[in-house]
Structure formats: C-alpha cells, structure tokens
Design a protein around this motif. Structure first.
Motif, mmCIF file in Angstrom:
data_model
loop_
_atom_site.group_PDB
_atom_site.id
_atom_site.type_symbol
_atom_site.label_atom_id
_atom_site.label_comp_id
_atom_site.label_asym_id
_atom_site.label_seq_id
_atom_site.Cartn_x
_atom_site.Cartn_y
_atom_site.Cartn_z
ATOM 1 N N ARG A 181 83.610 22.067 26.319
ATOM 2 C CA ARG A 181 84.567 23.118 26.584
ATOM 3 C C ARG A 181 84.987 23.105 28.040
ATOM 4 N N ASP A 182 84.043 22.868 28.953
ATOM 5 C CA ASP A 182 84.374 22.855 30.377
ATOM 6 C C ASP A 182 85.265 21.673 30.741
ATOM 7 N N LEU A 183 85.178 20.581 29.999
ATOM 8 C CA LEU A 183 86.040 19.435 30.268
ATOM 9 C C LEU A 183 87.500 19.746 29.969
ATOM 10 N N GLN A 184 87.742 20.746 29.134
ATOM 11 C CA GLN A 184 89.104 21.131 28.780
ATOM 12 C C GLN A 184 89.586 22.327 29.587
ATOM 13 N N SER A 185 88.785 22.816 30.500
ATOM 14 C CA SER A 185 89.124 23.995 31.285
ATOM 15 C C SER A 185 90.315 23.729 32.206
ATOM 16 N N THR A 186 91.074 24.790 32.473
ATOM 17 C CA THR A 186 92.179 24.680 33.436
ATOM 18 C C THR A 186 91.676 24.892 34.857
ATOM 19 N N ASN A 187 90.446 25.354 34.997
ATOM 20 C CA ASN A 187 89.848 25.558 36.314
ATOM 21 C C ASN A 187 89.283 24.225 36.811
ATOM 22 N N VAL A 188 89.791 23.776 37.943
ATOM 23 C CA VAL A 188 89.381 22.478 38.492
ATOM 24 C C VAL A 188 87.889 22.452 38.807
ATOM 25 N N LEU A 189 87.357 23.544 39.324
ATOM 26 C CA LEU A 189 85.927 23.584 39.668
ATOM 27 C C LEU A 189 85.051 23.433 38.429
ATOM 28 N N GLU A 190 85.433 24.081 37.339
ATOM 29 C CA GLU A 190 84.656 23.953 36.105
ATOM 30 C C GLU A 190 84.715 22.517 35.579
ATOM 31 N N THR A 191 85.902 21.941 35.639
ATOM 32 C CA THR A 191 86.061 20.568 35.156
ATOM 33 C C THR A 191 85.252 19.596 36.007
ATOM 34 N N CYS A 192 85.321 19.754 37.324
ATOM 35 C CA CYS A 192 84.554 18.878 38.221
ATOM 36 C C CYS A 192 83.058 19.057 38.018
ATOM 37 N N GLY A 193 82.633 20.272 37.842
ATOM 38 C CA GLY A 193 81.218 20.543 37.596
ATOM 39 C C GLY A 193 80.746 19.908 36.304
ATOM 40 N N SER A 194 81.569 19.990 35.272
ATOM 41 C CA SER A 194 81.167 19.393 33.997
ATOM 42 C C SER A 194 81.152 17.868 34.088
ATOM 43 N N LEU A 195 82.090 17.278 34.838
ATOM 44 C CA LEU A 195 82.071 15.822 35.011
ATOM 45 C C LEU A 195 80.842 15.371 35.792
ATOM 46 N N SER A 196 80.461 16.143 36.782
ATOM 47 C CA SER A 196 79.252 15.812 37.543
ATOM 48 C C SER A 196 78.016 15.906 36.654
ATOM 49 N N ALA A 197 77.964 16.944 35.852
ATOM 50 C CA ALA A 197 76.815 17.125 34.956
ATOM 51 C C ALA A 197 76.750 16.015 33.915
ATOM 52 N N VAL A 198 77.904 15.661 33.392
ATOM 53 C CA VAL A 198 77.967 14.627 32.358
ATOM 54 C C VAL A 198 77.393 13.307 32.860
ATOM 55 N N THR A 199 77.689 12.945 34.102
ATOM 56 C CA THR A 199 77.191 11.666 34.620
ATOM 57 C C THR A 199 75.674 11.666 34.773
ATOM 58 N N LYS A 200 75.075 12.833 34.879
ATOM 59 C CA LYS A 200 73.625 12.911 35.082
ATOM 60 C C LYS A 200 72.832 13.097 33.798
ATOM 61 N N ILE A 201 73.376 13.866 32.847
ATOM 62 C CA ILE A 201 72.548 14.265 31.703
ATOM 63 C C ILE A 201 72.929 13.616 30.378
ATOM 64 N N ILE A 202 74.002 12.851 30.355
ATOM 65 C CA ILE A 202 74.458 12.300 29.076
ATOM 66 C C ILE A 202 73.540 11.164 28.606
ATOM 67 N N THR A 203 73.437 11.056 27.305
ATOM 68 C CA THR A 203 72.696 9.950 26.697
ATOM 69 C C THR A 203 73.677 9.105 25.882
ATOM 70 N N SER A 204 73.248 7.936 25.476
ATOM 71 C CA SER A 204 74.146 7.007 24.789
ATOM 72 C C SER A 204 74.689 7.569 23.471
ATOM 73 N N ASP A 205 73.920 8.410 22.794
ATOM 74 C CA ASP A 205 74.412 8.972 21.539
ATOM 75 C C ASP A 205 75.436 10.085 21.747
ATOM 76 N N MET A 206 75.546 10.619 22.954
ATOM 77 C CA MET A 206 76.517 11.675 23.251
ATOM 78 C C MET A 206 77.853 11.118 23.749
ATOM 79 N N VAL A 207 77.868 9.890 24.208
ATOM 80 C CA VAL A 207 79.069 9.296 24.800
ATOM 81 C C VAL A 207 80.272 9.319 23.852
#
Length: 137
Positions: A1-27
């Motif tokens: 949901r945050d990746l689709q946000s219109t708020n740049v800070l939320e989107t950037c935060g979610s992209l930062s989180a994604v690079t740290k916590i994602i696993t291969s099955d979530m990609v």
C-alpha cells in the motif's frame, strides 16, 4: 500500500524497507509496483526504485531477469536527474562485476558522464569541498 502512496516520504520509506526485509518469495508480489516507480515524478523515488530492483535481481533472478535489469538500468542512466544517474552507476558497477558484456556498448556514454563530472557540468549540489561529484568519479 505504501508503494502506491502519493506521499513521497511514505514511498521512499517503503522502498528502503523493501530492500532490507524482502525475501525471494515476496519479490513477485511487489516487483511490478517497484517497476512502476521508475517513472515517478520524484527523483528520490526513482533513485530508490532502481536500487530496490537491483536487490530484487540479487535475491530472485528468476523474477527480475538480467535482461530486464539491463533494460531498466539503461533507461535510468539517461534520467533527467543526476542523482538517479549516480545511483544507476552504482547498480551498473555491481552488475558488471558479474557480467560486463551487456554494458560494453555503454562505455562512450559512461566516458561522457565522467567528462561532464570533471568539467563541472553537474549542479553545484554534487560538489564536495569543490571536488565535482567524487562518488561518481
């Protein structure tokens, strides 16, 4: 949901989180959303999106293929914002460590970028103690 946000800070935060916590099955579930963010109006979001895609390629190369990654990197290298170009250069370097052949034809473009940096043609925001963009050189 945050990746689709219109708020740049939320989107950037979610992209930062994604690079740290994602696993291969979530990609597969979120790679499409991240790919869309490469066209975002904010340079910060585009910069983080290319880094996130590189991370996806590292952990799930069957989802984000080398060919797809090369195509996205080539497009991001020509971005209108120098910070996106700088982030893309880091991704190109990492990809070249594994296989430099897909980027061989980019050598003239990379030399041109280096020339622009050395001739102070980037905005002064990229200077560090009057050295032009040392992290790009």
């Amino acid at each position: 949901r945050d990746l689709q946000s219109t708020n740049v800070l939320e989107t950037c935060g979610s992209l930062s989180a994604v690079t740290k916590i994602i696993t291969s099955d979530m990609v597969p579930a979120i790679s499409g959303e991240v790919t869309k963010l490469l066209e975002h109006s904010s340079e910060t979001v585009r910069k983080r999106a290319i880094v996130a895609l590189h991370r996806f390629h590292q952990i799930a190369p069957e989802v984000v293929s080398k060919e797809e990654m090369v195509e996205k990197v080539r497009r991001s290298l020509c971005d209108r914002d120098p910070s996106v170009m700088g982030s893309t250069l880091n991704v190109i370097q990492a990809l070249c460590m594994a296989d430099s052949l897909p980027f061989k034809d980019l050598v003239p473009s990379l030399v041109s970028i280096l020339k622009q940096v050395c001739e102070h043609r980037l905005p002064s925001d990229f200077d560090y103690h009057r050295v032009p963009a040392p992290w790009i050189q």
